[in-house]
Scaffold this motif. Structure first.
Motif, PDB file in Angstrom:
ATOM      1  N   ARG A  67     -13.965 -94.010 -67.448  1.00  0.00           N
ATOM      2  CA  ARG A  67     -14.707 -94.710 -66.380  1.00  0.00           C
ATOM      3  C   ARG A  67     -14.786 -96.199 -66.701  1.00  0.00           C
ATOM      4  NH1 ARG A  67     -19.064 -90.893 -66.708  1.00  0.00           N
ATOM      5  NH2 ARG A  67     -18.556 -89.123 -65.404  1.00  0.00           N
ATOM      6  N   TYR A  68     -15.127 -96.496 -67.932  1.00  0.00           N
ATOM      7  CA  TYR A  68     -15.229 -97.899 -68.368  1.00  0.00           C
ATOM      8  C   TYR A  68     -13.892 -98.607 -68.171  1.00  0.00           C
ATOM      9  CZ  TYR A  68     -14.869-101.641 -71.865  1.00  0.00           C
ATOM     10  OH  TYR A  68     -14.621-102.838 -72.504  1.00  0.00           O
ATOM     11  N   LEU A  69     -12.830 -97.902 -68.575  1.00  0.00           N
ATOM     12  CA  LEU A  69     -11.496 -98.511 -68.512  1.00  0.00           C
ATOM     13  C   LEU A  69     -11.134 -98.875 -67.063  1.00  0.00           C
ATOM     14  CD1 LEU A  69      -9.108 -99.152 -70.400  1.00  0.00           C
ATOM     15  CD2 LEU A  69      -8.135 -96.950 -69.787  1.00  0.00           C
ATOM     16  N   GLN A  70     -11.399 -97.955 -66.160  1.00  0.00           N
ATOM     17  CA  GLN A  70     -11.049 -98.203 -64.752  1.00  0.00           C
ATOM     18  C   GLN A  70     -11.802 -99.424 -64.207  1.00  0.00           C
ATOM     19  OE1 GLN A  70     -10.442 -94.859 -62.391  1.00  0.00           O
ATOM     20  NE2 GLN A  70     -10.383 -95.977 -60.481  1.00  0.00           N
ATOM     21  N   VAL A  71     -13.082 -99.480 -64.505  1.00  0.00           N
ATOM     22  CA  VAL A  71     -13.898-100.621 -64.031  1.00  0.00           C
ATOM     23  C   VAL A  71     -13.363-101.933 -64.622  1.00  0.00           C
ATOM     24  CG1 VAL A  71     -16.200-101.680 -64.182  1.00  0.00           C
ATOM     25  CG2 VAL A  71     -15.979 -99.238 -63.662  1.00  0.00           C
ATOM     26  N   GLN A  72     -13.047-101.901 -65.903  1.00  0.00           N
ATOM     27  CA  GLN A  72     -12.588-103.124 -66.565  1.00  0.00           C
ATOM     28  C   GLN A  72     -11.200-103.559 -66.085  1.00  0.00           C
ATOM     29  OE1 GLN A  72     -14.534-105.056 -68.476  1.00  0.00           O
ATOM     30  NE2 GLN A  72     -16.116-103.558 -68.026  1.00  0.00           N
ATOM     31  N   VAL A  73     -10.337-102.591 -65.810  1.00  0.00           N
ATOM     32  CA  VAL A  73      -8.996-102.951 -65.314  1.00  0.00           C
ATOM     33  C   VAL A  73      -9.112-103.602 -63.937  1.00  0.00           C
ATOM     34  CG1 VAL A  73      -6.702-102.104 -64.695  1.00  0.00           C
ATOM     35  CG2 VAL A  73      -7.847-101.149 -66.670  1.00  0.00           C
ATOM     36  N   VAL A  74     -10.013-103.073 -63.111  1.00  0.00           N
ATOM     37  CA  VAL A  74     -10.225-103.695 -61.797  1.00  0.00           C
ATOM     38  C   VAL A  74     -10.658-105.152 -61.980  1.00  0.00           C
ATOM     39  CG1 VAL A  74     -11.655-103.688 -59.709  1.00  0.00           C
ATOM     40  CG2 VAL A  74     -10.758-101.541 -60.592  1.00  0.00           C
ATOM     41  N   LYS A  75     -11.645-105.363 -62.852  1.00  0.00           N
ATOM     42  CA  LYS A  75     -12.143-106.730 -63.083  1.00  0.00           C
ATOM     43  C   LYS A  75     -11.026-107.647 -63.580  1.00  0.00           C
ATOM     44  CE  LYS A  75     -16.995-105.843 -64.098  1.00  0.00           C
ATOM     45  NZ  LYS A  75     -18.016-105.796 -65.139  1.00  0.00           N
ATOM     46  N   ALA A  76     -10.253-107.134 -64.531  1.00  0.00           N
ATOM     47  CA  ALA A  76      -9.158-107.938 -65.089  1.00  0.00           C
ATOM     48  C   ALA A  76      -8.122-108.249 -64.014  1.00  0.00           C
ATOM     49  CB  ALA A  76      -8.512-107.197 -66.260  1.00  0.00           C
ATOM     50  N   ALA A  77      -7.827-107.237 -63.193  1.00  0.00           N
ATOM     51  CA  ALA A  77      -6.823-107.425 -62.130  1.00  0.00           C
ATOM     52  C   ALA A  77      -7.283-108.485 -61.129  1.00  0.00           C
ATOM     53  CB  ALA A  77      -6.565-106.098 -61.426  1.00  0.00           C
ATOM     54  N   GLU A  78      -8.561-108.458 -60.801  1.00  0.00           N
ATOM     55  CA  GLU A  78      -9.096-109.450 -59.853  1.00  0.00           C
ATOM     56  C   GLU A  78      -8.913-110.866 -60.398  1.00  0.00           C
ATOM     57  OE1 GLU A  78     -12.541-106.556 -57.901  1.00  0.00           O
ATOM     58  OE2 GLU A  78     -13.087-108.016 -59.425  1.00  0.00           O
ATOM     59  N   LYS A  79      -9.096-110.985 -61.714  1.00  0.00           N
ATOM     60  CA  LYS A  79      -8.969-112.323 -62.312  1.00  0.00           C
ATOM     61  C   LYS A  79      -7.519-112.796 -62.375  1.00  0.00           C
ATOM     62  CE  LYS A  79     -13.107-112.426 -65.112  1.00  0.00           C
ATOM     63  NZ  LYS A  79     -13.648-112.108 -66.428  1.00  0.00           N
ATOM     64  N   LYS A  80      -6.589-111.860 -62.580  1.00  0.00           N
ATOM     65  CA  LYS A  80      -5.195-112.307 -62.732  1.00  0.00           C
ATOM     66  C   LYS A  80      -4.363-111.948 -61.498  1.00  0.00           C
ATOM     67  CE  LYS A  80      -4.170-108.471 -65.884  1.00  0.00           C
ATOM     68  NZ  LYS A  80      -3.684-108.137 -67.221  1.00  0.00           N
ATOM     69  N   ILE A  81      -4.957-112.080 -60.351  1.00  0.00           N
ATOM     70  CA  ILE A  81      -4.278-111.681 -59.118  1.00  0.00           C
ATOM     71  C   ILE A  81      -3.007-112.514 -58.883  1.00  0.00           C
ATOM     72  CG2 ILE A  81      -5.795-113.155 -57.693  1.00  0.00           C
ATOM     73  CD1 ILE A  81      -4.174-109.788 -56.686  1.00  0.00           C
ATOM     74  N   ASN A  82      -3.024-113.782 -59.279  1.00  0.00           N
ATOM     75  CA  ASN A  82      -1.799-114.593 -59.100  1.00  0.00           C
ATOM     76  C   ASN A  82      -0.628-113.970 -59.845  1.00  0.00           C
ATOM     77  OD1 ASN A  82      -3.281-116.370 -57.633  1.00  0.00           O
ATOM     78  ND2 ASN A  82      -3.117-118.084 -59.040  1.00  0.00           N
ATOM     79  N   LYS A  83      -0.889-113.590 -61.094  1.00  0.00           N
ATOM     80  CA  LYS A  83       0.155-112.995 -61.927  1.00  0.00           C
ATOM     81  C   LYS A  83       0.613-111.661 -61.327  1.00  0.00           C
ATOM     82  CE  LYS A  83       0.873-111.436 -66.675  1.00  0.00           C
ATOM     83  NZ  LYS A  83       0.219-111.091 -67.944  1.00  0.00           N
ATOM     84  N   LEU A  84      -0.341-110.882 -60.848  1.00  0.00           N
ATOM     85  CA  LEU A  84      -0.004-109.562 -60.310  1.00  0.00           C
ATOM     86  C   LEU A  84       0.815-109.659 -59.028  1.00  0.00           C
ATOM     87  CD1 LEU A  84      -3.222-107.438 -60.988  1.00  0.00           C
ATOM     88  CD2 LEU A  84      -1.192-107.716 -62.399  1.00  0.00           C
ATOM     89  N   ARG A  85       0.511-110.642 -58.199  1.00  0.00           N
ATOM     90  CA  ARG A  85       1.306-110.788 -56.966  1.00  0.00           C
ATOM     91  C   ARG A  85       2.776-111.054 -57.316  1.00  0.00           C
ATOM     92  NH1 ARG A  85      -1.534-110.817 -52.051  1.00  0.00           N
ATOM     93  NH2 ARG A  85       0.384-111.341 -50.949  1.00  0.00           N
ATOM     94  N   ALA A  86       2.985-111.833 -58.376  1.00  0.00           N
ATOM     95  CA  ALA A  86       4.363-112.104 -58.818  1.00  0.00           C
ATOM     96  C   ALA A  86       4.992-110.827 -59.390  1.00  0.00           C
ATOM     97  CB  ALA A  86       4.368-113.217 -59.853  1.00  0.00           C
ATOM     98  N   LEU A  87       4.184-110.076 -60.134  1.00  0.00           N
ATOM     99  CA  LEU A  87       4.672-108.862 -60.778  1.00  0.00           C
ATOM    100  C   LEU A  87       5.083-107.798 -59.744  1.00  0.00           C
ATOM    101  CD1 LEU A  87       4.827-108.339 -63.817  1.00  0.00           C
ATOM    102  CD2 LEU A  87       2.605-107.243 -63.698  1.00  0.00           C
ATOM    103  N   TYR A  88       4.376-107.761 -58.640  1.00  0.00           N
ATOM    104  CA  TYR A  88       4.669-106.766 -57.597  1.00  0.00           C
ATOM    105  C   TYR A  88       5.398-107.394 -56.402  1.00  0.00           C
ATOM    106  CZ  TYR A  88       1.594-103.423 -59.990  1.00  0.00           C
ATOM    107  OH  TYR A  88       1.032-102.572 -60.903  1.00  0.00           O
ATOM    108  N   ALA A  89       6.052-108.509 -56.637  1.00  0.00           N
ATOM    109  CA  ALA A  89       6.699-109.233 -55.521  1.00  0.00           C
ATOM    110  C   ALA A  89       7.741-108.370 -54.808  1.00  0.00           C
ATOM    111  CB  ALA A  89       7.342-110.514 -56.042  1.00  0.00           C
ATOM    112  N   ASP A  90       8.395-107.459 -55.540  1.00  0.00           N
ATOM    113  CA  ASP A  90       9.442-106.656 -54.905  1.00  0.00           C
ATOM    114  C   ASP A  90       8.894-105.418 -54.194  1.00  0.00           C
ATOM    115  OD1 ASP A  90       8.664-105.401 -57.193  1.00  0.00           O
ATOM    116  OD2 ASP A  90      10.668-104.681 -57.731  1.00  0.00           O
ATOM    117  N   ARG A  91       7.612-105.188 -54.277  1.00  0.00           N
ATOM    118  CA  ARG A  91       7.018-104.030 -53.587  1.00  0.00           C
ATOM    119  C   ARG A  91       6.564-104.463 -52.195  1.00  0.00           C
ATOM    120  NH1 ARG A  91       4.741 -99.647 -56.460  1.00  0.00           N
ATOM    121  NH2 ARG A  91       3.928 -99.066 -54.414  1.00  0.00           N
TER     122      ARG A  91
END
Lengths: 413, 446
Positions: B62-86
Motif C-alpha cells: 500500500r505504501y509503495l503504491q501511494v509513494q509511486v503515485v507521488k513520485a510519478a506526479e513529480k516527474k511527469i515531464n520525464k514520464l511523458r517522454a518515456l511513454y511518448a510512443d504509447r
C-alpha cells in the motif's frame, strides 16, 4: 458597429480567490463547492440591485466544472442562489479561460436585443478539486485535443513557454525576463491591496528575486518559472448588466454604474498554431474592435485589466493594445508605465497572477475591478481616474489567443 | 554484466522497514524505467521485497503504491517522454496510472529467503545487528545460483567485517541511504578494503540515476554520518548533568534548554533530543554499541540512553511516519512535553517554557530561522554576523551554543584526522545534505 442602446454594468461582487497563498486554504480540508461560490457572488449582486425580482435573465460562465467538479448544467444553480430566480431564463456559456467575458457579452446582447433590462452574470470555477498535475489535463481542453499527446505535461505553461522562448530569441532574454519579473512584482504588490486576492497575504520581501528565478525545465517548463504563472484558484464573480430602464428599476444612480462603450470579440482557428508566437494577434483584433466601437484612442484609457495568465502574456498584451511597438512591450513595463502609479495602471488588484485565475470567473472579475475603479469602490487598491481619461479596458482570453473578448467601460461623470 | 542486466533480478532484505521500503521504492522505479526502454522491452525485471510477515508486506505494498503515485506526479515531464510512443496514453493521469502499474508489476512481496537465490543484487536493510546480517548474507551466498553483489544499508558496522565473516570475497559495499530514502539526497558509500571495484562503479551509476549525492567514507564504524551524530548526541546528553549542576535545573528543564539551543541558537532543523527521538533511542543505543569496540580513545556509550530504554521510552517512528514519544512527547509532529526521568512522566512544555526561555536568554540579533536561512542567498554573510553577535553575548543560551559548535567542529575535524572521512568537505556535505544543516560543522564562523 455601434451599440444601439445604452448598456451599463453595476453591483459587482468578487468572492475570495481561494487557493495556495491564502491563509484559509488547506488542500486537504473541506472547502466551499461550486454552488457556494455561485451563491455568494449571486447574492452579493442581488443585494445591491434590490433583489431577484429585478432580474430578467441570468448567465453563468464556467469553463469546465464537468471535469473539475463532475457538474454540468450550471444554469440550474440560479434558483438555488435565490428562489426568486426560479423560472427565469438562464444560460451557461463556455469559452475556456475567456468564458467570463463571453458571459458578459451574452448579457450585453440580451440587453441590446431588448429581451432583458437586468441580466445577472456570474463567472465561476473551482479548480482545487484536483492536483495541478491533473488540472493540467483538464485545462488542456482549452487547446485542440489532438495536440495533447505531443504537448507539454503542463500544457498551457508549455504553450506560453514556447511563446516566451520565441520572444527571448527575437527581442532579447535579459530585458524580457526583467519585464516579466517586474510584472510579477507589480501583480503581487497590487494583490496585497485587495482583500479578496489570492496573494493578499503574500509577505515575500524579494519579489524581484523570485520573479528572476531561473526556469527549471526538468520539473516545469523551459522558459517560465512558477512565478510567471497564474495560480490554481477557486472563486466566483458577479455583476449586473442593465439598460437605462434597468438602472431605474434597481434604483441605482448613474454614478454607481459604468457604461459599456465598446465590445470586441474575435476567434482564431483552434487547430492552428499562432502565425507569430511573439504576438497576441487575436487579442489585438478584439481590442481594436472594442476601441473602434467606443470611438476612443488608447491615450484615453485610465486603466487596463489584461489576461496575464503568464507574465509573458502581459508583455504581449501591452503590445496588442498598441501601447508599445512590437518588441518594445518589455521596455514599456520596465519604464514603470504599467505600475499602479504609472502612465496606465494594469491589473490594479493583481490580475491573474496576483488576484487569481478561477478560469471561468476571470472575465467577470476583470469587469468588477474596472467597475470598482471607475466608481471609486476599490478601497486600498483605488487608483486615480483622470477626468480626461474616464475609460477602462478589459481583455479576456480563451486558450492560446483563440477566443477573445475585449470591453471598453466609461465612468459616468 | 551490464548495469541494466544486473538490475533484472534484485532483492531487498527488510523491505517493509523504514529504510527498506524507501530503497525498494527507489530501486523498483529505476528498474521499471529501464524496462520501458525499447532495448529492454523483452527482458523480465523482478524485485523481491522480502520481510518477515505478510501483514508488514501488505502495508508495504500500500505504501509503495501511494509513494509511486507521488513520485510519478513529480516527474511527469520525464514520464511523458518515456511513454511518448504509447499513443493510447494522452493525459498526465493516464501516464501516471500506467507508470504505477508498470512499477507495481515488477515487485514480488515474499517472506522466504529462497527467493533471493537468483537475485544478482541484494540490498540489505535489516536491523542494525551484525550477527543477523552475517547470517543472512552467508545463507544467500551459499545457496545462490548466481554470484550476487551485496549492498548493505548499515549505518555503523564496518563493511570489511561483514565481508570477512560472511565470506563474500569482496562482493559487498556499504550503500548507506538516509532516512527517508525517498526524500534524502545523501548516500554514503563505503568500500571495504577488499570490495571489488565493479561494485563501486555500479553504485555510482545507480546513485546518479536516482539523482542522489554520493559521499565516500572510509570503512570505519559509524562512518561519517553516525560518526558525527553519535558524538554530537553524546555531547548534548552530557550537557544535561552540567546544566543541572551549574544552573540548578530539573532534568526536563535542562533537556528543554539544550534542545532549544541546539535547534534555534545553532540554527538547525531540529534540536538534538528531537533528532535522537526521530532516529530512535533504541537505534542510537544500538549504533553506539556497534561503534564502541572500534573507537579506542573515546567511550561511545550513553548510560542515559540505557536508562531511557529501561523505562521503555524508545522514540522512533510509526509506519505512517508519525513520531513516537521519546525524550519529547509529540502531538501532530510537534513537541509538547518533555520526559521527566525521575517522575517517569512528561512535563508539558507550556509549564516550563517561560522560565527556561528566560534562563537561556534571547537569541542573538541577526537570527534567521533555519527554514528561511537555507533558502537565503546571503546565508554565509548572515551566519557570520549572527555568530559574531553570539560571541559578544554572555547569556546562557549563547554560551552553551558556542561550546556545542566548537565540539561539533572538533568532531568533524577528528573524522578527517582519524581517516573516517576523506576530506572536510565530505563531512560538511553529509551534515548539509543528510542532516539538512544550514552550514557544515567545519567552518570558520566560531
Amino acid at each position: 458597429m455601434k451599440l444601439r442602446r445604452k448598456v451599463y454594468m453595476v453591483a459587482g461582487y468578487n468572492t475570495i480567490s481561494m487557493g495556495s497563498g491564502r491563509k484559509e486554504f488547506h488542500p486537504k480540508k473541506p472547502r466551499p463547492g461550486l454552488e457556494d461560490y455561485m451563491k455568494e457572488a449571486g447574492q452579493g449582486v442581488l443585494k445591491q440591485i434590490g433583489g431577484s425580482h429585478h432580474v430578467d435573465e441570468c448567465v453563468v460562465g464556467n469553463f469546465i466544472a464537468a471535469r473539475y467538479n463532475k457538474q454540468a448544467n450550471l444554469a440550474g444553480f440560479f434558483p438555488f442562489i435565490d428562489e426568486g430566480l426560479k423560472f427565469k431564463p438562464c444560460v451557461r456559456v463556455e469559452g475556456a479561460c475567456g468564458t467570463g467575458a463571453l458571459a458578459l457579452a451574452t448579457g450585453i446582447k440580451s440587453v441590446l436585443a431588448e429581451t432583458a433590462d437586468v441580466v445577472l452574470v456570474i463567472g465561476v470555477e473551482v479548480q482545487n478539486s484536483v492536483k495541478a498535475v491533473y488540472g493540467a489535463d483538464i485545462l488542456a481542453a482549452a487547446g485542440w485535443y489532438k495536440e495533447r499527446k505531443d504537448g507539454h505535461a503542463h500544457f498551457f505553461p508549455g504553450k506560453f513557454s514556447d511563446r516566451a522562448g520565441a520572444y527571448y530569441a527575437r527581442f532579447g532574454f535579459e530585458k524580457t525576463r526583467q519585464a516579466m519579473a517586474i510584472w510579477f512584482k507589480n501583480a503581487i504588490e497590487n494583490a496585497r491591496l485587495c482583500p479578496t486576492a489570492q496573494e493578499y497575504h503574500n509577505k515575500v520581501e524579494d519579489l524581484m528575486g523570485l520573479g528572476l528565478m531561473r526556469a527549471n525545465p526538468k520539473a516545469f517548463v523551459e522558459n517560465l518559472n512558477v512565478f510567471d504563472c497564474s495560480k490554481v484558484s477557486d472563486g466566483a464573480s458577479g455583476i449586473a448588466i442593465v439598460s437605462e430602464e434597468g438602472l431605474k428599476k434597481c434604483g441605482i444612480p448613474l454614478s454607481e454604474a459604468v457604461e459599456i462603450k465598446g465590445l470586441g470579440m474575435a476567434e482564431y482557428d483552434i487547430t492552428k498554431p499562432p502565425a507569430d508566437p511573439t504576438k497576441l494577434e487575436t487579442t489585438a483584433v478584439a481590442v481594436k474592435k472594442a476601441m473602434d466601437m467606443a470611438g476612443i484612442s488608447k491615450e484615453e484609457l485610465a486603466t487596463v485589466e489584461c489576461h496575464d495568465c503568464f507574465t509573458i502574456a502581459g508583455i504581449m498584451a501591452v503590445e496588442a493594445i498598441g501601447l508599445a511597438e512590437h518588441g518594445n512591450g518589455a521596455d514599456f513595463i520596465i519604464e514603470g508605465h504599467t505600475a499602479r502609479n504609472g502612465k496606465i495602471p494594469f491589473n490594479t488588484t493583481g490580475g491573474l497572477v496576483g488576484w487569481g485565475h478561477p478560469t471561468g470567473a476571470t472575465g467577470v472579475h476583470q469587469a468588477v475591478t474596472i467597475w470598482e475603479q471607475l466608481t471609486g469602490k476599490t478601497g486600498d487598491a483605488q487608483i486615480n481616474i483622470p477626468q480626461d481619461r474616464p475609460y477602462g479596458l478589459s481583455i479576456n482570453m480563451g486558450g492560446d489567443d483563440k477566443t477573445l473578448v475585449s470591453i471598453v467601460y466609461k465612468k459616468n461623470i | 554484466m551490464k548495469y541494466e542486466e544486473r538490475l533484472e533480478n534484485v532483492l531487498v532484505l527488510g523491505a517493509a522497514g523504514k529504510m527498506g521500503s524507501g530503497i525498494l521504492l527507489l530501486t523498483s522505479m529505476e528498474m521499471a524505467e529501464l524496462s520501458l526502454k525499447p532495448e529492454n522491452k523483452n527482458k523480465q525485471y523482478i524485485i523481491y521485497a522480502l520481510d518477515v510477515s505478510q501483514k508488514a508486506l501488505t502495508g508495504l505494498m500500500r505504501y509503495l503504491q501511494v509513494q509511486v503515485v507521488k513520485a510519478a506526479e513529480k516527474k511527469i515531464n520525464k514520464l511523458r517522454a518515456l511513454y511518448a510512443d504509447r499513443k493510447d496514453l494522452i493525459d498526465n493521469s493516464e501516464i501516471i496510472d500506467q507508470y504505477v502499474k508498470d512499477v507495481m508489476h515488477i515487485v514480488r512481496p515474499v517472506t522466504t529467503l529462497e527467493s533471493a537465490y537468483e537475485s544478482h543484487i541484494i540490498f540489505e536493510a535489516a536491523s542494525e545487528n551484525p550477527d543477523l546480517k552475517i547470517k543472512l548474507f552467508s545463507q544467500i551466498n551459499e545457496n545462490s545460483k548466481v554470484t550476487p553483489w551485496f549492498f548493505t544499508n548499515t549505518s555503523s558496522i564496518p563493511i570489511g567485517y561483514l565481508d570477512k565473516e560472511a565470506g563474500l570475497d569482496g562482493r559487498i559495499l556499504g550503500v548507506h541511504f538516509y532516512n527517508p530514502p525517498a526524500v534524502q539526497k545523501l548516500v554514503e558509500v563505503i568500500k571495504a578494503e577488499g570490495s571489488k571495484p565493479e561494485l563501486s562503479e555500479f553504485v555510482s551509476q545507480y546513485i546518479k540515476n536516482l539523482r542522489k549525492i554520493e559521499v565516500p567514507s572510509y570503512d570505519f564504524a559509524g562512518f561519517i554520518g553516525n560518526g558525527h551524530f553519535m558524538r554530537d548526541a553524546l555531547y548534548g546528553m552530557s550537557l544535561i548533568d552540567k546544566l543541572r549542576k551549574e544552573e540548578k535545573l530539573s532534568f526536563a528543564e535542562a533537556v528543554y534548554i539544550i534542545n532549544k539551543v541546539s535547534q534555534e541558537f545553532m540554527v538547525r532543523p531540529m534540536g538534538i533530543f528531537q533528532l535522537i527521538d526521530y532516529v530512535g533511542i533504541d537505534v542510537c543505543q544500538f549504533i553506539m554499541k556497534v561503534m564502541k569496540p572500534y573507537v579506542k580513545n573515546e567511550n561511545i556509550h550513553s548510560p542515559l540512553l540505557d536508562l531511557m530504554m529501561s523505562k521503555d521510552v524508545k522514540g522512533g517512528q510509526n509506519f505512517d511516519g508519525s513520531q513516537k514519544d521519546g525524550f519529547l512527547k509529540y502531538e501532530k509532529g510537534r513537541p509538547v512535553a518533555i520526559f521527566d526521568i525521575e517522575k517517569e512522566a512528561y512535563v508539558p512544555i507550556a509549564d516550563l517554557a517561560s522560565k527556561c526561555d528566560e534562563k537561556a536568554g534571547a537569541l542573538p540579533s541577526g537570527y534567521t530561522p533555519w527554514k528561511a536561512l537555507i533558502a537565503d542567498k546571503n546565508k554565509d554573510v548572515k551566519l557570520r554576523q549572527y555568530f559574531d553577535n553570539m560571541k559578544a553575548c554572555s547569556c546562557l543560551g549563547c554560551k552553551v551554543a558556542l561550546g556545542y559548535l566548537k565540539r561539533s567542529k572538533e568532531i568533524g575535524e577528528n573524522l578527517v584526522k582519524d581517516k573516517v572521512a576523506y576530506k572536510a568537505e565530505d563531512v560538511n556535505t553529509v551534515l548539509l545534505t543528510g542532516f539538512f544543516h544550514a552550514y557544515g560543522p567545519i567552518n570558520d564562523y566560531i
